[in-house]
Write a protein that holds these residues in place. Sequence first.
Motif, mmCIF file in Angstrom:
data_model
loop_
_atom_site.group_PDB
_atom_site.id
_atom_site.type_symbol
_atom_site.label_atom_id
_atom_site.label_comp_id
_atom_site.label_asym_id
_atom_site.label_seq_id
_atom_site.Cartn_x
_atom_site.Cartn_y
_atom_site.Cartn_z
ATOM 1 N N UNK A 1 8.503 -5.254 2.816
ATOM 2 C CA UNK A 1 7.725 -6.359 2.233
ATOM 3 C C UNK A 1 8.353 -7.736 2.441
ATOM 4 N N UNK A 2 9.520 -7.794 3.067
ATOM 5 C CA UNK A 2 10.108 -9.094 3.371
ATOM 6 C C UNK A 2 9.297 -9.766 4.479
ATOM 7 N N UNK A 3 8.879 -11.000 4.248
ATOM 8 C CA UNK A 3 8.100 -11.778 5.223
ATOM 9 C C UNK A 3 6.816 -11.055 5.638
ATOM 10 N N UNK A 4 6.171 -10.443 4.667
ATOM 11 C CA UNK A 4 4.989 -9.619 4.925
ATOM 12 C C UNK A 4 3.753 -10.212 4.251
ATOM 13 N N UNK A 5 2.608 -10.010 4.892
ATOM 14 C CA UNK A 5 1.316 -10.325 4.298
ATOM 15 C C UNK A 5 0.763 -9.079 3.629
ATOM 16 N N UNK A 6 0.379 -9.183 2.375
ATOM 17 C CA UNK A 6 -0.285 -8.080 1.673
ATOM 18 C C UNK A 6 -1.763 -8.419 1.522
ATOM 19 N N UNK A 7 -2.626 -7.486 1.908
ATOM 20 C CA UNK A 7 -4.067 -7.654 1.737
ATOM 21 C C UNK A 7 -4.540 -6.589 0.759
ATOM 22 N N UNK A 8 -5.201 -7.015 -0.301
ATOM 23 C CA UNK A 8 -5.670 -6.091 -1.333
ATOM 24 C C UNK A 8 -7.176 -5.940 -1.196
ATOM 25 N N UNK A 9 -7.633 -4.735 -0.956
ATOM 26 C CA UNK A 9 -9.066 -4.470 -0.784
ATOM 27 C C UNK A 9 -9.662 -3.800 -2.016
#
Length: 313
Positions: A71-79
């Motif tokens: 999760x470092x430098x990551x984009x999280x997309x929540x659907x």
Amino acid sequence: MKQTIIDTIKHYDKIAIHRHVRPDPDAYGSQKGLATIIQSSFPNKEVVVVGEEDPSLAFLATMDQVSDHFYENTLAIICDTANQDRISDQRFRHAQSIIKIDHHPVVDSYGEIEWVDTKASSTSEMIYELFLAGEEQGLRCTDAAAALLYAGIVGDTGRFLFPSATDKTFRYASELVRYSFDRSYLYDEMYKTSVNIARLKGYILSNITISPAGVSYVKLTKDVMEEFDVTAKETSAVVGVFGDIEGINAWVMFVEEDDVIRVRMRSKGPEIHQVAAKFEGGGHPLAAGAKIHVWEQVSDVLAELEKTCQQQS
């Protein structure tokens, strides 16, 4: 908003896609469908889908196992998730940026980017719309992605029977079926019924009562579920059994679990999501969920539903 999402996806090399706990076909379809589109469009990106596994939906996808370090430098997309507490795998909070894509009424505003369309039949429909918006910019929808999005749309529209299925829904579905995937297989897997579930349906139909305002309900205690050898999760397959019965306007299924009683509400017209909100829940106007903690609260839920059906009749 769609362009902002596309630009953000392009910016990140690592993307983790989440959805809600207790997933359904739209949760899996939108999550894995989006992941497949991104991975196919940008092969050098590392895209994962995370959350609890649901064996009944393994025909659609299986989840990835990643370390906290991912999760470092990551984009999280929540659907397909209206509020943060219901997001499966809470490590999304450690991502550098968060995008919310959902079709439920807003319960919890979260993420730097929010795309909420309550008129969409499903989040899977929205993901296909995102693909269309970015097709000329390199987004690719594969056969596998089309199958996932189609399954999600079918699941959340009740095979296109619910009022949420609009002309746009049918148009997108007609485009998706042009891709090469086995629709019969999807329907068979989504709607197959075990003997135990069939017997439980018989039990429910044999014990139906209808109130003056058209409210019906069933209590599935641990003893009842043990008698029919079904789990609390499996009972979700029978929540629609009331839908074809004349005289029923709204119904509720109370399902006893170890630490809570799940409340699954459905309606043919009266808007019930505000009732769910009074009992630690929420959802769509005609399909919502809540929870109670003791059986004595059943009468409170039924009284609210009765009042709602009388006011909106």
